[in-house]
Design a protein around this motif. Sequence first.
Motif, PDB file in Angstrom:
ATOM      1  N   GLY A 279      -7.679   0.138   0.817  1.00  0.00           N
ATOM      2  CA  GLY A 279      -6.575  -0.307   1.654  1.00  0.00           C
ATOM      3  C   GLY A 279      -6.963  -1.030   2.914  1.00  0.00           C
ATOM      4  O   GLY A 279      -6.131  -1.309   3.759  1.00  0.00           O
TER       5      GLY A 279
ATOM      6  N   HIS B  96      -5.402  -4.232  -1.500  1.00  0.00           N
ATOM      7  CA  HIS B  96      -4.801  -3.043  -2.100  1.00  0.00           C
ATOM      8  C   HIS B  96      -5.190  -2.899  -3.567  1.00  0.00           C
ATOM      9  O   HIS B  96      -4.372  -2.549  -4.407  1.00  0.00           O
ATOM     10  CB  HIS B  96      -3.285  -3.067  -1.937  1.00  0.00           C
TER      11      HIS B  96
ATOM     12  N   ALA C 235       0.825  -1.206   0.000  1.00  0.00           N
ATOM     13  CA  ALA C 235       0.000   0.000   0.000  1.00  0.00           C
ATOM     14  C   ALA C 235       0.854   1.249   0.000  1.00  0.00           C
ATOM     15  O   ALA C 235       1.904   1.299   0.623  1.00  0.00           O
ATOM     16  CB  ALA C 235      -0.898   0.000   1.236  1.00  0.00           C
TER      17      ALA C 235
END
Lengths: 113, 117
Positions: free
Chosen positions: B99, B104, A97
Amino acid sequence: KQEVTQIPAALSVPEGENLVLNCSFTDSAIYNLQWFRQDPGKGLTSLLLIQSSQREQTSGRLNASLDKSSGRSTLYIAASQPGDSATYLCAVLRNQAGTALIFGKGTTLSVSS
Amino acid sequence: GAVVSQHPSRVICKSGTSVKIECRSLDFQATTMFWYRQFPKQSLMLMATSNEGSKATYEQGVEKDKFLINHASLTLSTLTVTSAHPEDSSFYICSASPGTSGRHEQFFGPGTRLTVL
């Protein structure tokens, strides 16, 4: 530096054919890989996402495979239809991420009726 | 899936003017959003990473003073093209990721077509 390559750049097939789109990436340290569809002048529609630990994902007539060690992914489209005509983009997430996707240049598919 | 919107979808402006493009995550919060640029028949090129509450991170070769990014809240990032010129004409598209699921997965806005006369 991660590079994503898609082959072929363009593909024309008659309706009903099964086809395979190829994607390769140079750095196997990816978090996931996504396949997108883009119609002319439009945004991106996510088709399939494969996590780095997975081998394949399926959605309807679409099947995407991932071989991370060899840096390859394929998108298989069964029984193609004229409505499948679009540009298909492959993209990899570099780490996790917070990092952006790296895109290939796409394969433009044309399915004739 | 999650929804990302962009506004406007299309803008035509005169050379020298500034144009603001908004990117919103409609049903999730995003601490990070991404801005891409796409020229005709080319792939998406990352311009910058927009971070909520802090400065954006620009890719090499992207002028931060020309492409101003503000990520004022967890659902809104704006890209302002300052003193636009015809070579800035392009398709600008943003993305964001919830997220929260661990996947993701990134979701993209519909894009903004900028034409500078």
